[in-house]
Write a protein that holds these residues in place. Structure first.
Motif, PDB file in Angstrom:
ATOM      1  N   ASP A 149       0.951   1.592  -3.931  1.00  0.00           N
ATOM      2  CA  ASP A 149      -0.402   2.482  -3.810  1.00  0.00           C
ATOM      3  C   ASP A 149      -1.661   1.406  -4.328  1.00  0.00           C
ATOM      4  O   ASP A 149      -2.585   1.570  -4.735  1.00  0.00           O
ATOM      5  CB  ASP A 149      -0.575   3.314  -4.897  1.00  0.00           C
ATOM      6  N   GLU A 150      -1.098  -0.055  -3.703  1.00  0.00           N
ATOM      7  CA  GLU A 150      -2.243  -1.279  -3.861  1.00  0.00           C
ATOM      8  C   GLU A 150      -3.205  -1.094  -2.787  1.00  0.00           C
ATOM      9  O   GLU A 150      -2.708  -1.049  -1.493  1.00  0.00           O
ATOM     10  CB  GLU A 150      -1.421  -2.595  -3.770  1.00  0.00           C
ATOM     11  N   ILE A 151      -4.279  -0.786  -2.948  1.00  0.00           N
ATOM     12  CA  ILE A 151      -5.344  -0.896  -2.298  1.00  0.00           C
ATOM     13  C   ILE A 151      -6.259  -2.238  -1.996  1.00  0.00           C
ATOM     14  O   ILE A 151      -6.883  -2.619  -2.905  1.00  0.00           O
ATOM     15  CB  ILE A 151      -6.538   0.086  -2.112  1.00  0.00           C
ATOM     16  N   TYR A 201       0.851  -1.133  -0.083  1.00  0.00           N
ATOM     17  CA  TYR A 201      -0.087   0.112  -0.052  1.00  0.00           C
ATOM     18  C   TYR A 201       0.682   1.109  -0.130  1.00  0.00           C
ATOM     19  O   TYR A 201       0.556   2.086  -0.680  1.00  0.00           O
ATOM     20  CB  TYR A 201      -1.031  -0.193   1.180  1.00  0.00           C
TER      21      TYR A 201
END
Length: 310
Positions: A279-281, A275
């Motif tokens: 920026d992996e949600i 994350y």
């Protein structure tokens, strides 16, 4: 009496230090998924695996020389070394190939939670085959943990129909988790110093990827930027050499069951670091599935009685 008190305080202090180091090791392992994902943007799976194993092999050789650790082994364990090395090579290829089409966080959660579950199932089957336990002989906590594991797997795999079970993401990382679980059973049979085991397993995996020596593509990585080499260094040195070394020392000072409880932190670190840096949600299914899987592993591996029979 004062001497005993002083020894107790020193022991407690050493334990706290290892707690901190174990947290760092788990953070390295969680971060390895992010580094692996970044590396797949630069080269193919077999090229990355080749360079990773080459760097790890050099590092392990240096450590063996510094600490003067013997690598001699008995002939009877050669087959286990060979099989463990082959499993290591297959795992790395599956990991890098799978990350070409998947998020690092979700991949890390699925693989690191499914591996101990597969290991438990394989161990249970092995004990049944050896006649040490009955097939249905499961303590309540382990049975409950196994049920939770199946439910968590459904969430992590996001199964909506049979076809979704066979999508490339699920196939790659389920196979990787199963492969690592099999390798763990082989390495249990190898009665050597952990660094010596790492030496042979890494050497054999490197040999599997040795044809890369003759490919022009292999050397294209020398044109890569510093981000590639930073992530390769993190994966090979900090995660594989340092992280694994800390883990084995943790087993020595804290005991196997206490040390293995730290493994429950790896999927959480994988999600968090993915994350922050990519920026992996994570989806709600991934979060819920990971929580269930961690609780299942806790019930099965930490309080499991059957695993202590081998």
């Amino acid at each position: 009496m004062l001497l005993n008190l002083e020894q107790s305080l020193m022991s407690a202090s050493k334990e706290k230090i290892f707690f901190v180091f174990m947290l760092i090791a788990m953070m390295f392992w969680g971060g390895s998924w992010v580094s692996s994902k970044v590396l797949t943007l630069y080269a193919s799976a077999y090229i990355i695996a080749f360079w990773r194993f080459l760097i790890v092999f050099i590092g392990v050789v240096i450590l063996l020389f510094v600490f003067k650790i013997s690598i001699r082994f008995e002939k009877r364990i050669f087959k286990f070394i060979l099989l463990a090395g082959l499993c290591n090579a297959i795992y790395s290829f599956l990991l890098f190939a799978g990350l070409n089409q998947a998020d690092a966080g979700k991949s890390g959660v699925l693989t690191t939670t499914m591996t101990p579950i597969f290991a438990y199932i394989l161990t249970h089957m092995y004990l049944c085959f050896k006649g040490k336990i009955h097939f249905l002989e499961l303590p309540k906590n382990e049975l409950f943990g196994l049920i939770l594991a199946l439910i968590s797997g459904a969430f992590l795999l996001e199964i909506q129909s049979f076809s979704t079970l066979l999508n490339p993401f699920n196939v790659f990382f389920l196979l990787a988790a199963f492969d690592w679980a099999v390798m763990s059973l082989f390495t249990q049979k190898i009665n050597l110093h952990p660094l010596a085991i790492n030496f042979y397993v890494t050497l054999l995996a490197l040999l599997c990827f040795s044809p890369c020596f003759f490919l022009q593509e292999t050397y294209s990585v020398f044109n890569a930027d510093w981000i590639f080499w930073l992530n390769l260094g993190f994966l090979a040195i900090l995660s594989t050499i340092v992280g694994t070394g800390i883990y084995y020392l943790g087993i020595q000072y804290l005991g196997a069951f206490r040390a293995n409880s730290f493994l429950l932190l790896v999927p959480l670190f994988a999600l968090l670091i993915s994350y922050v840096f990519l920026d992996e949600i994570p989806s709600l299914k991934t979060i819920f599935g990971s929580v269930l899987a961690i609780f299942a592993i806790y019930l099965i591996n930490i309080y499991g009685k059957n695993l202590r029979k081998i």
